[in-house]
Write a protein that holds these residues in place. Structure first.
Motif, PDB file in Angstrom:
ATOM      1  N   LEU A 235       0.878  -1.080   0.030  1.00 42.44           N
ATOM      2  CA  LEU A 235       0.029  -0.149   0.069  1.00 42.44           C
ATOM      3  C   LEU A 235       0.978   1.270  -0.125  1.00 42.44           C
ATOM      4  O   LEU A 235       2.077   1.161   0.288  1.00 42.44           O
ATOM      5  CB  LEU A 235      -1.016  -0.114   1.272  1.00 42.44           C
ATOM      6  N   SER A 236       0.284   2.399  -0.469  1.00 41.47           N
ATOM      7  CA  SER A 236       0.706   3.631  -0.323  1.00 41.47           C
ATOM      8  C   SER A 236       1.209   3.931   1.239  1.00 41.47           C
ATOM      9  O   SER A 236       0.330   3.730   1.978  1.00 41.47           O
ATOM     10  CB  SER A 236       0.083   4.621  -0.759  1.00 41.47           C
ATOM     11  N   GLY A 237       2.247   4.571   1.391  1.00 48.48           N
ATOM     12  CA  GLY A 237       2.625   4.836   2.607  1.00 48.48           C
ATOM     13  C   GLY A 237       3.401   3.855   3.611  1.00 48.48           C
ATOM     14  O   GLY A 237       3.568   3.771   4.717  1.00 48.48           O
ATOM     15  N   SER A 238       3.437   2.624   2.823  1.00 48.29           N
ATOM     16  CA  SER A 238       4.010   1.443   3.793  1.00 48.29           C
ATOM     17  C   SER A 238       5.560   1.500   3.866  1.00 48.29           C
ATOM     18  O   SER A 238       6.177   0.679   4.693  1.00 48.29           O
ATOM     19  CB  SER A 238       3.668   0.108   2.981  1.00 48.29           C
ATOM     20  N   GLY A 239       6.333   2.390   2.929  1.00 48.48           N
ATOM     21  CA  GLY A 239       7.771   2.715   2.854  1.00 48.48           C
ATOM     22  C   GLY A 239       8.552   1.704   1.988  1.00 48.48           C
ATOM     23  O   GLY A 239       9.696   1.655   2.169  1.00 48.48           O
ATOM     24  N   LYS A 240       7.874   1.326   0.781  1.00 42.83           N
ATOM     25  CA  LYS A 240       8.479   0.905  -0.132  1.00 42.83           C
ATOM     26  C   LYS A 240       9.680   1.779  -0.862  1.00 42.83           C
ATOM     27  O   LYS A 240      10.730   1.184  -0.948  1.00 42.83           O
ATOM     28  CB  LYS A 240       7.701   0.346  -1.456  1.00 42.83           C
ATOM     29  N   THR A 241       9.148   3.042  -0.755  1.00 44.66           N
ATOM     30  CA  THR A 241      10.283   3.702  -1.664  1.00 44.66           C
ATOM     31  C   THR A 241      11.639   4.144  -0.672  1.00 44.66           C
ATOM     32  O   THR A 241      12.710   4.030  -1.181  1.00 44.66           O
ATOM     33  CB  THR A 241       9.792   5.320  -1.839  1.00 44.66           C
ATOM     34  N   VAL A 242      11.350   4.295   0.783  1.00 42.27           N
ATOM     35  CA  VAL A 242      12.495   4.346   1.506  1.00 42.27           C
ATOM     36  C   VAL A 242      13.458   2.892   1.458  1.00 42.27           C
ATOM     37  O   VAL A 242      14.613   3.065   1.456  1.00 42.27           O
ATOM     38  CB  VAL A 242      12.055   4.519   3.074  1.00 42.27           C
ATOM     39  N   LEU A 243      12.706   1.921   1.434  1.00 47.38           N
ATOM     40  CA  LEU A 243      13.338   0.585   1.347  1.00 47.38           C
ATOM     41  C   LEU A 243      14.164   0.519  -0.029  1.00 47.38           C
ATOM     42  O   LEU A 243      15.365   0.104  -0.033  1.00 47.38           O
ATOM     43  CB  LEU A 243      12.371  -0.586   1.227  1.00 47.38           C
ATOM     44  N   PHE A 244      13.707   0.918  -1.016  1.00 46.92           N
ATOM     45  CA  PHE A 244      14.384   0.878  -2.386  1.00 46.92           C
ATOM     46  C   PHE A 244      15.731   1.995  -2.317  1.00 46.92           C
ATOM     47  O   PHE A 244      16.729   1.629  -2.728  1.00 46.92           O
ATOM     48  CB  PHE A 244      13.298   1.525  -3.465  1.00 46.92           C
TER      49      PHE A 244
ATOM     50  N   GLN B 111      14.671  10.869   3.345  1.00 49.40           N
ATOM     51  CA  GLN B 111      13.628  11.165   4.126  1.00 49.40           C
ATOM     52  C   GLN B 111      12.975  12.341   3.517  1.00 49.40           C
ATOM     53  O   GLN B 111      13.630  13.496   3.038  1.00 49.40           O
ATOM     54  CB  GLN B 111      13.831  11.633   5.574  1.00 49.40           C
ATOM     55  N   GLY B 112      11.544  12.533   3.263  1.00 50.28           N
ATOM     56  CA  GLY B 112      11.038  13.708   2.832  1.00 50.28           C
ATOM     57  C   GLY B 112      10.448  13.353   1.311  1.00 50.28           C
ATOM     58  O   GLY B 112       9.762  14.184   0.857  1.00 50.28           O
ATOM     59  N   THR B 113      10.673  11.820   1.057  1.00 53.15           N
ATOM     60  CA  THR B 113      10.197  11.497  -0.184  1.00 53.15           C
ATOM     61  C   THR B 113       8.499  11.511  -0.154  1.00 53.15           C
ATOM     62  O   THR B 113       8.022  11.149   0.888  1.00 53.15           O
ATOM     63  CB  THR B 113      10.667  10.001  -0.563  1.00 53.15           C
ATOM     64  N   VAL B 114       7.969  11.911  -1.262  1.00 60.08           N
ATOM     65  CA  VAL B 114       6.677  11.797  -1.363  1.00 60.08           C
ATOM     66  C   VAL B 114       5.901  10.383  -2.031  1.00 60.08           C
ATOM     67  O   VAL B 114       6.904   9.673  -2.476  1.00 60.08           O
ATOM     68  CB  VAL B 114       5.925  13.072  -2.262  1.00 60.08           C
ATOM     69  N   THR B 115       4.798  10.277  -1.826  1.00 54.71           N
ATOM     70  CA  THR B 115       4.015   9.195  -2.668  1.00 54.71           C
ATOM     71  C   THR B 115       4.597   8.775  -3.982  1.00 54.71           C
ATOM     72  O   THR B 115       4.483   9.803  -4.957  1.00 54.71           O
ATOM     73  CB  THR B 115       2.860   9.007  -2.195  1.00 54.71           C
ATOM     74  N   SER B 116       5.003   8.023  -4.393  1.00 53.87           N
ATOM     75  CA  SER B 116       5.482   7.602  -5.740  1.00 53.87           C
ATOM     76  C   SER B 116       4.441   7.318  -6.756  1.00 53.87           C
ATOM     77  O   SER B 116       3.223   6.788  -6.408  1.00 53.87           O
ATOM     78  CB  SER B 116       6.317   6.137  -5.955  1.00 53.87           C
ATOM     79  N   MET B 117       4.136   8.098  -7.990  1.00 55.69           N
ATOM     80  CA  MET B 117       3.106   8.117  -8.733  1.00 55.69           C
ATOM     81  C   MET B 117       3.594   7.294 -10.127  1.00 55.69           C
ATOM     82  O   MET B 117       2.947   6.929 -10.989  1.00 55.69           O
ATOM     83  CB  MET B 117       2.617   9.414  -9.290  1.00 55.69           C
ATOM     84  N   GLU B 118       4.773   7.106 -10.208  1.00 51.32           N
ATOM     85  CA  GLU B 118       5.366   6.371 -11.277  1.00 51.32           C
ATOM     86  C   GLU B 118       6.505   5.175 -10.493  1.00 51.32           C
ATOM     87  O   GLU B 118       6.956   5.377  -9.327  1.00 51.32           O
ATOM     88  CB  GLU B 118       6.352   7.147 -12.339  1.00 51.32           C
ATOM     89  N   PRO B 119       6.793   4.070 -11.279  1.00 48.56           N
ATOM     90  CA  PRO B 119       7.746   3.191 -10.622  1.00 48.56           C
ATOM     91  C   PRO B 119       9.102   3.567 -10.493  1.00 48.56           C
ATOM     92  O   PRO B 119       9.431   4.532 -11.547  1.00 48.56           O
ATOM     93  CB  PRO B 119       7.548   1.621 -11.527  1.00 48.56           C
TER      94      PRO B 119
ATOM     95  N   VAL C  72      15.592  -3.654  -9.158  1.00 47.04           N
ATOM     96  CA  VAL C  72      14.735  -3.446  -8.040  1.00 47.04           C
ATOM     97  C   VAL C  72      13.739  -2.351  -8.862  1.00 47.04           C
ATOM     98  O   VAL C  72      13.798  -1.475  -9.131  1.00 47.04           O
ATOM     99  CB  VAL C  72      15.315  -2.687  -6.920  1.00 47.04           C
ATOM    100  N   VAL C  73      12.560  -2.865  -8.488  1.00 50.23           N
ATOM    101  CA  VAL C  73      11.268  -1.805  -9.125  1.00 50.23           C
ATOM    102  C   VAL C  73      10.457  -1.619  -7.837  1.00 50.23           C
ATOM    103  O   VAL C  73       9.772  -2.693  -7.121  1.00 50.23           O
ATOM    104  CB  VAL C  73      10.531  -2.654 -10.222  1.00 50.23           C
ATOM    105  N   ASP C  74      10.280  -0.398  -7.530  1.00 44.35           N
ATOM    106  CA  ASP C  74       9.166   0.128  -6.471  1.00 44.35           C
ATOM    107  C   ASP C  74       7.927   0.556  -7.271  1.00 44.35           C
ATOM    108  O   ASP C  74       7.781   1.407  -7.789  1.00 44.35           O
ATOM    109  CB  ASP C  74       9.992   1.097  -5.660  1.00 44.35           C
ATOM    110  N   VAL C  75       6.922  -0.308  -7.194  1.00 43.12           N
ATOM    111  CA  VAL C  75       5.848  -0.305  -7.752  1.00 43.12           C
ATOM    112  C   VAL C  75       4.602   0.784  -6.828  1.00 43.12           C
ATOM    113  O   VAL C  75       4.705   0.409  -5.744  1.00 43.12           O
ATOM    114  CB  VAL C  75       4.996  -1.511  -8.186  1.00 43.12           C
ATOM    115  N   PRO C  76       4.296   1.879  -7.345  1.00 43.79           N
ATOM    116  CA  PRO C  76       3.239   2.623  -6.770  1.00 43.79           C
ATOM    117  C   PRO C  76       2.007   1.954  -5.963  1.00 43.79           C
ATOM    118  O   PRO C  76       1.427   0.874  -6.512  1.00 43.79           O
ATOM    119  CB  PRO C  76       2.805   3.550  -7.756  1.00 43.79           C
ATOM    120  N   GLY C  77       1.765   2.145  -4.765  1.00 41.34           N
ATOM    121  CA  GLY C  77       0.760   1.199  -4.008  1.00 41.34           C
ATOM    122  C   GLY C  77      -0.653   1.860  -4.257  1.00 41.34           C
ATOM    123  O   GLY C  77      -1.693   1.195  -3.785  1.00 41.34           O
TER     124      GLY C  77
END
Length: 281
Positions: free
Chosen positions: A63-72, A82-90, A112-117
């Protein structure tokens, strides 16, 4: 010119000698030798092709906000960004894991692919699953209970996709943000997800007694309606979960489903890295 003519003459003699030798070999032995040669050639080509096409792609979903992008970013360069926003593109990239950057020897880079939630962007997941070597499904361990239904539905959709089941893609349920005091443990999250899975309309397993009253036609119908936007073709490719007559657990899945913990903000992602290296070698 004389040298070329001499070479041609010698070549013709060798060819003639080869033909005469072949005629001396019994047909059965000759056919067997040719068959062995063809089989060996095909085997070597198949092995080479499999090695060349072995995937190095790991998909981060959740889901959005789960922390996928931070893990990426932690996997890529060891920073939480820190300060990244919700990803709208992978977000995607091919790189050596940051923890392996100082290691010597041949190490395979990971794609590694971070897919928007966001629910409207999840179809992008289907673009990457056919090439994936594994899936990391990220769960917010801090805000888990308020999002339990949404998390379960998304995870159920992934676990029943034909592209996941047919290829037996391994899935790591990554409980993120476990550095927080109020975060739920991975065992609690696993048990709650397994119970909630029983509310999904196409799970074969039977409910345990304590949640029997919670499983009603109304709840099942509600979930069916939420899935009504999926095309008939997609539904036809879905698989069911569970074993008829048994309480559902992730161990019943055809593909291997494991659960781990991580903290993207503090950089404690060793279990994610271990999962990646287990399937990208």
């Amino acid at each position: 010119m004389e040298g070329i003519e001499q070479w041609k003459t010698e070549a013709q003699q060798w060819l003639q000698q080869g033909i005469e030798y072949a005629h001396q070999i019994p047909p059965t032995q000759l056919y067997a030798a040719v068959a062995v040669l063809l089989f060996t050639t095909l085997l070597l080509l198949t092995i080479r092709l499999l090695k060349r096409t072995k995937s190095n792609t790991i998909v981060l979903s959740g889901l959005s906000g789960s922390g996928k992008t931070v893990l990426f970013y932690q996997l890529r360069d060891g920073s939480s960004h820190q300060g990244t926003v919700t990803s709208m593109e992978p977000n995607e990239g091919t790189f050596l894991l940051h923890s392996e950057s100082a290691k010597k020897g041949k190490i395979k880079p990971v794609h590694v692919v971070d897919v928007p939630g966001h629910s409207r962007l999840r179809p992008k997941l289907d673009e990457f699953l056919p090439q994936a070597a594994g899936i990391v499904f990220v769960v917010d361990a801090l805000e888990f209970l308020p999002n339990l239904s949404a998390v379960t539905e998304y995870l159920y959709d992934i676990l029943t996709k034909a592209s996941v089941v047919k290829r037996k893609l391994p899935v790591l349920i990554c409980c993120n943000k476990t550095d927080k005091v109020t975060a739920h443990t991975k065992e609690f999250i696993r048990k709650q997800l397994e119970k909630e899975m029983l509310l999904c309309p196409f799970v074969n397993a039977k409910p345990s007694y304590e949640i029997l009253e919670a499983i009603t036609w109304v709840l099942s119908e509600k979930l069916r309606v939420s899935r009504s936007g999926v095309s008939d073709a997609d539904i036809a490719n879905d698989y069911t979960l569970g074993i008829p007559g048994e309480v559902f657990s992730f161990s019943q899945c055809i593909n291997k489903v494991t659960i781990g913990e991580a903290s993207g903000l503090t950089g404690e992602i060793s279990q994610v890295e271990e999962f990646i290296r287990a399937h990208v070698k």
